[in-house]
Write a protein that holds these residues in place. Structure first.
Motif, PDB file in Angstrom:
ATOM      1  N   GLU A 234      52.497  36.590  39.152  1.00 54.87           N
ATOM      2  CA  GLU A 234      52.883  37.666  40.073  1.00 54.87           C
ATOM      3  C   GLU A 234      53.515  38.838  39.327  1.00 54.87           C
ATOM      4  OE1 GLU A 234      56.563  38.108  43.165  1.00 54.87           O
ATOM      5  OE2 GLU A 234      55.426  36.232  43.275  1.00 54.87           O
ATOM      6  N   MET A 235      54.466  38.550  38.443  1.00 60.74           N
ATOM      7  CA  MET A 235      55.158  39.632  37.738  1.00 60.74           C
ATOM      8  C   MET A 235      54.227  40.364  36.784  1.00 60.74           C
ATOM      9  SD  MET A 235      59.077  38.441  36.973  1.00 60.74           S
ATOM     10  CE  MET A 235      58.633  37.212  35.776  1.00 60.74           C
ATOM     11  N   THR A 236      53.309  39.626  36.147  1.00 57.54           N
ATOM     12  CA  THR A 236      52.369  40.262  35.224  1.00 57.54           C
ATOM     13  C   THR A 236      51.456  41.231  35.967  1.00 57.54           C
ATOM     14  OG1 THR A 236      52.431  38.332  33.772  1.00 57.54           O
ATOM     15  CG2 THR A 236      50.560  39.828  33.524  1.00 57.54           C
ATOM     16  N   GLN A 237      50.951  40.788  37.118  1.00 55.71           N
ATOM     17  CA  GLN A 237      50.098  41.661  37.917  1.00 55.71           C
ATOM     18  C   GLN A 237      50.853  42.925  38.330  1.00 55.71           C
ATOM     19  OE1 GLN A 237      48.355  39.824  41.382  1.00 55.71           O
ATOM     20  NE2 GLN A 237      47.631  41.751  42.217  1.00 55.71           N
ATOM     21  N   GLU A 238      52.067  42.743  38.829  1.00 51.84           N
ATOM     22  CA  GLU A 238      52.851  43.891  39.298  1.00 51.84           C
ATOM     23  C   GLU A 238      53.200  44.842  38.150  1.00 51.84           C
ATOM     24  OE1 GLU A 238      56.172  42.058  41.169  1.00 51.84           O
ATOM     25  OE2 GLU A 238      55.083  41.553  43.020  1.00 51.84           O
ATOM     26  N   MET A 239      53.536  44.276  36.993  1.00 51.17           N
ATOM     27  CA  MET A 239      53.922  45.126  35.870  1.00 51.17           C
ATOM     28  C   MET A 239      52.738  45.953  35.375  1.00 51.17           C
ATOM     29  SD  MET A 239      55.916  44.229  32.312  1.00 51.17           S
ATOM     30  CE  MET A 239      57.468  43.987  33.187  1.00 51.17           C
ATOM     31  N   LEU A 240      51.564  45.345  35.291  1.00 52.91           N
ATOM     32  CA  LEU A 240      50.408  46.080  34.790  1.00 52.91           C
ATOM     33  C   LEU A 240      49.906  47.100  35.814  1.00 52.91           C
ATOM     34  CD1 LEU A 240      48.492  43.316  32.835  1.00 52.91           C
ATOM     35  CD2 LEU A 240      49.917  45.162  31.942  1.00 52.91           C
ATOM     36  N   GLU A 241      50.158  46.858  37.088  1.00 50.73           N
ATOM     37  CA  GLU A 241      49.837  47.882  38.088  1.00 50.73           C
ATOM     38  C   GLU A 241      50.771  49.085  37.939  1.00 50.73           C
ATOM     39  OE1 GLU A 241      50.099  45.788  41.772  1.00 50.73           O
ATOM     40  OE2 GLU A 241      48.103  44.888  41.590  1.00 50.73           O
ATOM     41  N   ARG A 242      52.046  48.817  37.606  1.00 53.26           N
ATOM     42  CA  ARG A 242      53.018  49.884  37.397  1.00 53.26           C
ATOM     43  C   ARG A 242      52.792  50.602  36.073  1.00 53.26           C
ATOM     44  NH1 ARG A 242      57.027  46.067  38.696  1.00 53.26           N
ATOM     45  NH2 ARG A 242      57.544  45.920  36.487  1.00 53.26           N
ATOM     46  N   SER A 243      52.503  49.801  35.030  1.00 55.27           N
ATOM     47  CA  SER A 243      52.449  50.323  33.655  1.00 55.27           C
ATOM     48  C   SER A 243      51.148  49.861  32.993  1.00 55.27           C
ATOM     49  CB  SER A 243      53.659  49.834  32.855  1.00 55.27           C
ATOM     50  OG  SER A 243      54.869  50.116  33.527  1.00 55.27           O
ATOM     51  N   PRO A 244      50.012  50.460  33.374  1.00 56.74           N
ATOM     52  CA  PRO A 244      48.717  49.972  32.884  1.00 56.74           C
ATOM     53  C   PRO A 244      48.489  50.198  31.393  1.00 56.74           C
ATOM     54  CG  PRO A 244      48.452  51.992  34.170  1.00 56.74           C
ATOM     55  CD  PRO A 244      49.865  51.569  34.340  1.00 56.74           C
ATOM     56  N   ASP A 245      49.300  51.025  30.739  1.00 57.69           N
ATOM     57  CA  ASP A 245      49.086  51.314  29.320  1.00 57.69           C
ATOM     58  C   ASP A 245      49.803  50.332  28.387  1.00 57.69           C
ATOM     59  OD1 ASP A 245      47.512  53.486  29.930  1.00 57.69           O
ATOM     60  OD2 ASP A 245      49.208  54.890  29.923  1.00 57.69           O
ATOM     61  N   LEU A 246      50.504  49.340  28.929  1.00 57.07           N
ATOM     62  CA  LEU A 246      51.191  48.370  28.064  1.00 57.07           C
ATOM     63  C   LEU A 246      50.182  47.623  27.198  1.00 57.07           C
ATOM     64  CD1 LEU A 246      53.781  46.815  30.579  1.00 57.07           C
ATOM     65  CD2 LEU A 246      54.210  48.553  28.827  1.00 57.07           C
ATOM     66  N   ASP A 247      50.567  47.362  25.942  1.00 53.74           N
ATOM     67  CA  ASP A 247      49.666  46.591  25.073  1.00 53.74           C
ATOM     68  C   ASP A 247      50.283  45.268  24.622  1.00 53.74           C
ATOM     69  OD1 ASP A 247      51.501  47.368  23.134  1.00 53.74           O
ATOM     70  OD2 ASP A 247      50.080  48.583  21.976  1.00 53.74           O
ATOM     71  N   PHE A 248      51.531  44.977  25.059  1.00 54.97           N
ATOM     72  CA  PHE A 248      52.123  43.665  24.744  1.00 54.97           C
ATOM     73  C   PHE A 248      53.107  43.269  25.836  1.00 54.97           C
ATOM     74  CE2 PHE A 248      54.237  40.200  22.733  1.00 54.97           C
ATOM     75  CZ  PHE A 248      53.276  39.673  21.883  1.00 54.97           C
ATOM     76  N   LEU A 249      53.113  41.976  26.177  1.00 56.18           N
ATOM     77  CA  LEU A 249      54.031  41.427  27.170  1.00 56.18           C
ATOM     78  C   LEU A 249      54.813  40.286  26.534  1.00 56.18           C
ATOM     79  CD1 LEU A 249      51.562  41.279  30.207  1.00 56.18           C
ATOM     80  CD2 LEU A 249      53.230  43.080  29.678  1.00 56.18           C
ATOM     81  N   TYR A 250      56.139  40.423  26.515  1.00 54.53           N
ATOM     82  CA  TYR A 250      57.005  39.383  25.972  1.00 54.53           C
ATOM     83  C   TYR A 250      57.747  38.724  27.127  1.00 54.53           C
ATOM     84  CZ  TYR A 250      60.760  37.160  23.247  1.00 54.53           C
ATOM     85  OH  TYR A 250      61.648  36.254  22.702  1.00 54.53           O
ATOM     86  N   TYR A 251      57.665  37.397  27.191  1.00 53.11           N
ATOM     87  CA  TYR A 251      58.262  36.616  28.273  1.00 53.11           C
ATOM     88  C   TYR A 251      59.440  35.811  27.727  1.00 53.11           C
ATOM     89  CZ  TYR A 251      53.727  37.558  30.486  1.00 53.11           C
ATOM     90  OH  TYR A 251      52.609  38.167  30.998  1.00 53.11           O
ATOM     91  N   SER A 252      60.484  35.650  28.537  1.00 52.21           N
ATOM     92  CA  SER A 252      61.672  34.938  28.056  1.00 52.21           C
ATOM     93  C   SER A 252      61.440  33.442  27.920  1.00 52.21           C
ATOM     94  CB  SER A 252      62.874  35.197  28.973  1.00 52.21           C
ATOM     95  OG  SER A 252      62.686  34.597  30.233  1.00 52.21           O
TER      96      SER A 252
END
Length: 345
Positions: A234-252
């Motif tokens: 859910e959070m990944t989908q929402e984040m990429l909809e907000r910020s489609p230009d991200l090229d890396f996702l770091y999870y805790s």
């Protein structure tokens, strides 16, 4: 130099602190007899400030100790802590000592209650997660008169012994690995930081590592409760909809990272070419995923073993004075299939 032997607090200590007789202190703490409300409050306040815990087994055992090791952890639902318990059990299995577990749900007030009850049975030692505690908890740990090992974290000052990793260093090293691979537009997803000090410290170390290279996190999201896999999706989908230009996702942690990985695979996104991913903990359960998530091993089993060895040594008639009691382990970074490796020229 020799360290003076630890001595548990007694009724006399509380009596001296609040200026009433030992018998009155005993009546208050055992909830027996007529004592004025003012006196009761004064005794309870003094006992809490000192960290005094009533002895439930007074008079029943000559040693005033039972062969139990109190293990206080935040969660059994998090896969991290069963591995720590396994390490503790491996060391204590063929000894008279038996671990008993209390769970705090990351709540300082619950940690106080759990520790209070466990100490009232006079265990031979305490292994407790984290270095951040309430003043009442720290007082109980300082004055328990038994070996205390704080585990999982070494970014701080322990009450007695500690075994863990530096989470700030782990965060910095992950940031450096991501930057080395050429990623620049980074999003972060994690748990609610006030309840999880170790996750907060990793986040701080991560942002420090990025800042040294002039990079800032472009988007972030935090969650509490619910399925970590579902939240990761859910959070990944929402984040990429907000910020489609991200090229890396770091999870805790790896669990929400795995949820993010599954979402990206469903969307047909190129991993790690278009977007790279990394988590934390190196959870063995996730090794069957379609892609191996980049992660960092938190040395959970080794932490449990080392903590148990410290307790075991300090409960011997002649403990080894050379045994190290403040141990920082070094986690291993695994690039997996989701953190792009630069091609050699």
């Amino acid at each position: 130099m020799t360290t003076p032997p630890k001595r548990p607090l007694t009724l006399r200590d509380v009596s001296d602190a609040c200026g009433v007789s030992e018998m009155t202190v005993s009546r208050v703490l055992r909830k027996r007899g007529d004592v004025s409300e003012a006196t009761r409050n004064r005794v309870l306040a003094a006992a809490k400030a000192l960290g005094y815990v009533p002895n439930q087994i007074a008079g029943s055992l000559a040693s005033q100790r039972v062969n139990l090791v109190a293990v206080v952890i935040p969660s059994l639902g998090n896969m991290v802590f069963p591995e720590v318990l396994n390490g503790i059990n491996q060391v204590l299995e063929d000894t008279p000592l038996q671990p008993v577990v209390g769970v705090t749900d990351y709540l300082p007030e619950k940690e106080e209650r759990v520790l209070y009850e466990m100490l009232s049975w006079r265990p031979s030692g305490v292994i407790i997660a984290g270095l951040e505690h309430s003043e009442a908890t720290r007082a109980m740990l300082r004055n328990a008169g038994i070996p205390v090992v704080e585990i999982m974290d070494t970014d701080g000052k322990p009450v007695d012994a500690m075994v863990g990793i530096s989470h700030r260093r782990a965060g910095r090293e992950m940031a450096q690995a991501i930057l080395r691979e050429g990623y620049e537009r980074i999003g972060f997803m994690g748990t609610k930081m006030p309840l999880d000090h170790r996750a907060r410290k990793r986040f701080e170390g991560f942002t420090e590592g990025l800042a040294k290279a002039g990079v800032e996190i472009e988007d972030r999201a935090f969650y509490s409760g619910g399925s970590a896999l579902a939240k990761g999706r859910e959070m990944t989908q929402e984040m990429l909809e907000r910020s489609p230009d991200l090229d890396f996702l770091y999870y805790s942690n790896d669990m929400i990272g795995a949820g993010g990985l599954l979402h990206l695979i469903d969307q047909g996104i190129d991993i790690p070419g278009q977007i790279g991913l990394a988590g934390f903990n190196n959870v063995e359960l996730l090794q069957g995923l379609p892609r191996q998530l980049a992660t960092m091993d938190a040395c959970r089993n080794e932490i449990g073993q080392a903590a148990a060895r410290i307790i075991l040594n300090q409960t011997q008639p002649d403990p080894d004075p050379e045994m190290q009691t403040q141990i920082t382990l070094t986690p291993t970074l695994s690039l997996g299939d989701t953190l792009r490796r630069r091609r050699q020229g």
